[in-house]
Motif scaffolding. Sequence first.
Motif, PDB file in Angstrom:
ATOM      1  N   PHE A 154       2.304   0.619  -0.344  1.00 60.15           N
ATOM      2  CA  PHE A 154       2.600  -0.057  -1.604  1.00 60.15           C
ATOM      3  C   PHE A 154       1.349  -0.198  -2.468  1.00 60.15           C
ATOM      4  O   PHE A 154       1.432  -0.147  -3.697  1.00 60.15           O
ATOM      5  N   LEU A 155       0.191  -0.375  -1.817  1.00 56.68           N
ATOM      6  CA  LEU A 155      -1.049  -0.523  -2.581  1.00 56.68           C
ATOM      7  C   LEU A 155      -1.676   0.828  -2.912  1.00 56.68           C
ATOM      8  O   LEU A 155      -2.277   0.982  -3.979  1.00 56.68           O
ATOM      9  N   ALA A 156      -1.557   1.794  -2.007  1.00 58.26           N
ATOM     10  CA  ALA A 156      -2.203   3.090  -2.233  1.00 58.26           C
ATOM     11  C   ALA A 156      -1.443   3.955  -3.226  1.00 58.26           C
ATOM     12  O   ALA A 156      -2.041   4.810  -3.897  1.00 58.26           O
ATOM     13  N   HIS A 157      -0.139   3.753  -3.322  1.00 57.70           N
ATOM     14  CA  HIS A 157       0.691   4.591  -4.183  1.00 57.70           C
ATOM     15  C   HIS A 157       1.484   3.695  -5.129  1.00 57.70           C
ATOM     16  O   HIS A 157       2.567   3.205  -4.784  1.00 57.70           O
ATOM     17  N   PRO A 158       0.959   3.468  -6.324  1.00 61.60           N
ATOM     18  CA  PRO A 158       1.574   2.519  -7.266  1.00 61.60           C
ATOM     19  C   PRO A 158       3.014   2.846  -7.630  1.00 61.60           C
ATOM     20  O   PRO A 158       3.740   1.963  -8.102  1.00 61.60           O
ATOM     21  N   GLU A 159       3.441   4.087  -7.403  1.00 60.86           N
ATOM     22  CA  GLU A 159       4.815   4.434  -7.764  1.00 60.86           C
ATOM     23  C   GLU A 159       5.849   3.614  -6.985  1.00 60.86           C
ATOM     24  O   GLU A 159       6.997   3.466  -7.421  1.00 60.86           O
ATOM     25  N   HIS A 160       5.463   3.074  -5.820  1.00 61.01           N
ATOM     26  CA  HIS A 160       6.394   2.243  -5.061  1.00 61.01           C
ATOM     27  C   HIS A 160       6.811   1.000  -5.841  1.00 61.01           C
ATOM     28  O   HIS A 160       7.932   0.510  -5.679  1.00 61.01           O
ATOM     29  N   LEU A 161       5.905   0.480  -6.639  1.00 61.64           N
ATOM     30  CA  LEU A 161       6.166  -0.759  -7.369  1.00 61.64           C
ATOM     31  C   LEU A 161       6.231  -0.535  -8.877  1.00 61.64           C
ATOM     32  O   LEU A 161       6.233  -1.501  -9.644  1.00 61.64           O
ATOM     33  N   ALA A 162       6.292   0.718  -9.296  1.00 60.07           N
ATOM     34  CA  ALA A 162       6.234   1.037 -10.721  1.00 60.07           C
ATOM     35  C   ALA A 162       7.437   0.464 -11.460  1.00 60.07           C
ATOM     36  O   ALA A 162       8.581   0.575 -11.006  1.00 60.07           O
ATOM     37  N   GLU A 181      -5.023  -7.341   5.870  1.00 62.93           N
ATOM     38  CA  GLU A 181      -6.125  -8.141   6.418  1.00 62.93           C
ATOM     39  C   GLU A 181      -5.879  -8.560   7.861  1.00 62.93           C
ATOM     40  O   GLU A 181      -6.792  -8.512   8.686  1.00 62.93           O
ATOM     41  N   HIS A 182      -4.666  -8.987   8.157  1.00 57.82           N
ATOM     42  CA  HIS A 182      -4.428  -9.513   9.517  1.00 57.82           C
ATOM     43  C   HIS A 182      -3.696  -8.511  10.412  1.00 57.82           C
ATOM     44  O   HIS A 182      -3.118  -8.893  11.437  1.00 57.82           O
ATOM     45  N   LYS A 183      -3.772  -7.224  10.067  1.00 56.06           N
ATOM     46  CA  LYS A 183      -2.987  -6.230  10.796  1.00 56.06           C
ATOM     47  C   LYS A 183      -3.387  -6.083  12.260  1.00 56.06           C
ATOM     48  O   LYS A 183      -2.610  -5.542  13.054  1.00 56.06           O
ATOM     49  N   ALA A 184      -4.573  -6.528  12.639  1.00 55.57           N
ATOM     50  CA  ALA A 184      -5.020  -6.368  14.028  1.00 55.57           C
ATOM     51  C   ALA A 184      -4.895  -7.643  14.851  1.00 55.57           C
ATOM     52  O   ALA A 184      -5.176  -7.612  16.054  1.00 55.57           O
ATOM     53  N   VAL A 185      -4.466  -8.743  14.260  1.00 55.23           N
ATOM     54  CA  VAL A 185      -4.470 -10.005  15.003  1.00 55.23           C
ATOM     55  C   VAL A 185      -3.497  -9.959  16.181  1.00 55.23           C
ATOM     56  O   VAL A 185      -3.857 -10.295  17.318  1.00 55.23           O
ATOM     57  N   ALA A 186      -2.264  -9.553  15.951  1.00 59.68           N
ATOM     58  CA  ALA A 186      -1.308  -9.475  17.061  1.00 59.68           C
ATOM     59  C   ALA A 186      -1.766  -8.446  18.090  1.00 59.68           C
ATOM     60  O   ALA A 186      -1.633  -8.658  19.305  1.00 59.68           O
ATOM     61  N   ASP A 276      -8.710   0.476   5.382  1.00 60.52           N
ATOM     62  CA  ASP A 276      -8.155   0.491   4.028  1.00 60.52           C
ATOM     63  C   ASP A 276      -8.563  -0.747   3.228  1.00 60.52           C
ATOM     64  O   ASP A 276      -7.820  -1.242   2.383  1.00 60.52           O
ATOM     65  N   ARG A 277      -9.787  -1.218   3.477  1.00 58.25           N
ATOM     66  CA  ARG A 277     -10.280  -2.384   2.748  1.00 58.25           C
ATOM     67  C   ARG A 277     -10.384  -2.140   1.253  1.00 58.25           C
ATOM     68  O   ARG A 277     -10.264  -3.085   0.462  1.00 58.25           O
ATOM     69  N   SER A 278     -10.610  -0.908   0.851  1.00 60.86           N
ATOM     70  CA  SER A 278     -10.735  -0.640  -0.581  1.00 60.86           C
ATOM     71  C   SER A 278      -9.440  -0.961  -1.317  1.00 60.86           C
ATOM     72  O   SER A 278      -9.464  -1.331  -2.500  1.00 60.86           O
ATOM     73  N   LEU A 279      -8.293  -0.825  -0.649  1.00 64.06           N
ATOM     74  CA  LEU A 279      -7.022  -1.167  -1.275  1.00 64.06           C
ATOM     75  C   LEU A 279      -6.928  -2.660  -1.541  1.00 64.06           C
ATOM     76  O   LEU A 279      -6.355  -3.083  -2.554  1.00 64.06           O
ATOM     77  N   ILE A 280      -7.502  -3.446  -0.632  1.00 60.75           N
ATOM     78  CA  ILE A 280      -7.505  -4.896  -0.827  1.00 60.75           C
ATOM     79  C   ILE A 280      -8.309  -5.252  -2.066  1.00 60.75           C
ATOM     80  O   ILE A 280      -7.885  -6.069  -2.896  1.00 60.75           O
ATOM     81  N   ALA A 281      -9.469  -4.644  -2.213  1.00 56.93           N
ATOM     82  CA  ALA A 281     -10.348  -4.965  -3.342  1.00 56.93           C
ATOM     83  C   ALA A 281      -9.648  -4.701  -4.676  1.00 56.93           C
ATOM     84  O   ALA A 281      -9.703  -5.533  -5.588  1.00 56.93           O
ATOM     85  N   GLN A 282      -8.998  -3.549  -4.793  1.00 55.95           N
ATOM     86  CA  GLN A 282      -8.318  -3.222  -6.041  1.00 55.95           C
ATOM     87  C   GLN A 282      -7.147  -4.167  -6.301  1.00 55.95           C
ATOM     88  O   GLN A 282      -6.938  -4.637  -7.425  1.00 55.95           O
ATOM     89  N   ALA A 283      -6.370  -4.457  -5.266  1.00 55.30           N
ATOM     90  CA  ALA A 283      -5.218  -5.344  -5.436  1.00 55.30           C
ATOM     91  C   ALA A 283      -5.661  -6.753  -5.799  1.00 55.30           C
ATOM     92  O   ALA A 283      -4.984  -7.444  -6.575  1.00 55.30           O
ATOM     93  N   GLU A 284      -6.776  -7.200  -5.251  1.00 56.98           N
ATOM     94  CA  GLU A 284      -7.283  -8.520  -5.611  1.00 56.98           C
ATOM     95  C   GLU A 284      -7.694  -8.570  -7.077  1.00 56.98           C
ATOM     96  O   GLU A 284      -7.522  -9.593  -7.737  1.00 56.98           O
TER      97      GLU A 284
END
Length: 292
Positions: A154-162, A181-186, A276-284
């Motif tokens: 959803f963050l890497a390909h904006p067409e999902h939310l276009a 961010e929390h994908k590794a906690v579980a 994929d931390r760079s996706l977080i930065a852009q979305a923030e």
Amino acid sequence: MNQEVAFPARLDTEVGGGKLPAESITIRDLRFLRGAKPQRWWLGGDPVATAWFTSLSATFPRGEAFFIEAVKAHREGVPPQLAEEIRKFVVQEVNHSREHLALNRIAEDSGYDLTGIDRHVSELLGQLKGRPVILDLASTMALEHFTAMMAHEFLAHPEHLAGGDAEVMALWRWHAIEEIEHKAVAYDTWLHATREWSRWKRWRIKSLLMLLVTKNFLTHRINDALGLLAQDGITGSVAKRRLIRFLLWQPGVLRRIFPSWLAYFLPGFHPWNTDDRSLIAQAERDLAARSA
């Protein structure tokens, strides 16, 4: 309220080469959709896209409560950093449930009946009671991998939310940020909880649960989306064709996540093998622009 904690070091040598990225989990206590009235088909006026995302949202309040309990059941004795990550994971998931309840109310106000989805999720979770809690954790980490894969897409390909309603899309981007961010906690909780297992047993159980989770997830979410489309008068082969095209072709979220899904079964898999931390930065930055 923003709070940060560094990811813990990897817990054993079974997971892939290198160290976890020096990233943080941040609690963003944000509210969305208060007083908002998006149109019924809030994702680009597309009933199919709206039905798919609504089918996901309708499961989150009960599903994320299950995730929380599954992880908390195995937090005793974990390393201090992982214990703190579990705490932040719980807060993030509680916030996600709260905001998706708001989105679900909007869907209901626009005329959708979500009671059948909620009842079915409740029944499915009720069937799990009494089984070994380690299987709940294995199911949770499999589903967390699904949410992380979709969040990435959803963050890497904006067409999902276009073309979506701006406030609804902000909610989904916020949710996606925190799922990454929390994908590794579980998963790291699983590594600790199964630290005395053989690598073969660990791989076998996690793989079998992923296969079961995948079958159930796809079957139920597709059926739920078709049920919502039926409420719009879109039924039969027409509904199925349009939904399959949406999921597999354009924008094709299931097709796009397939390589990441396969990676789950590889020796040395760890969620942070994909950085994929760079996706977080852009979305923030996008979220900051919303509140500016």
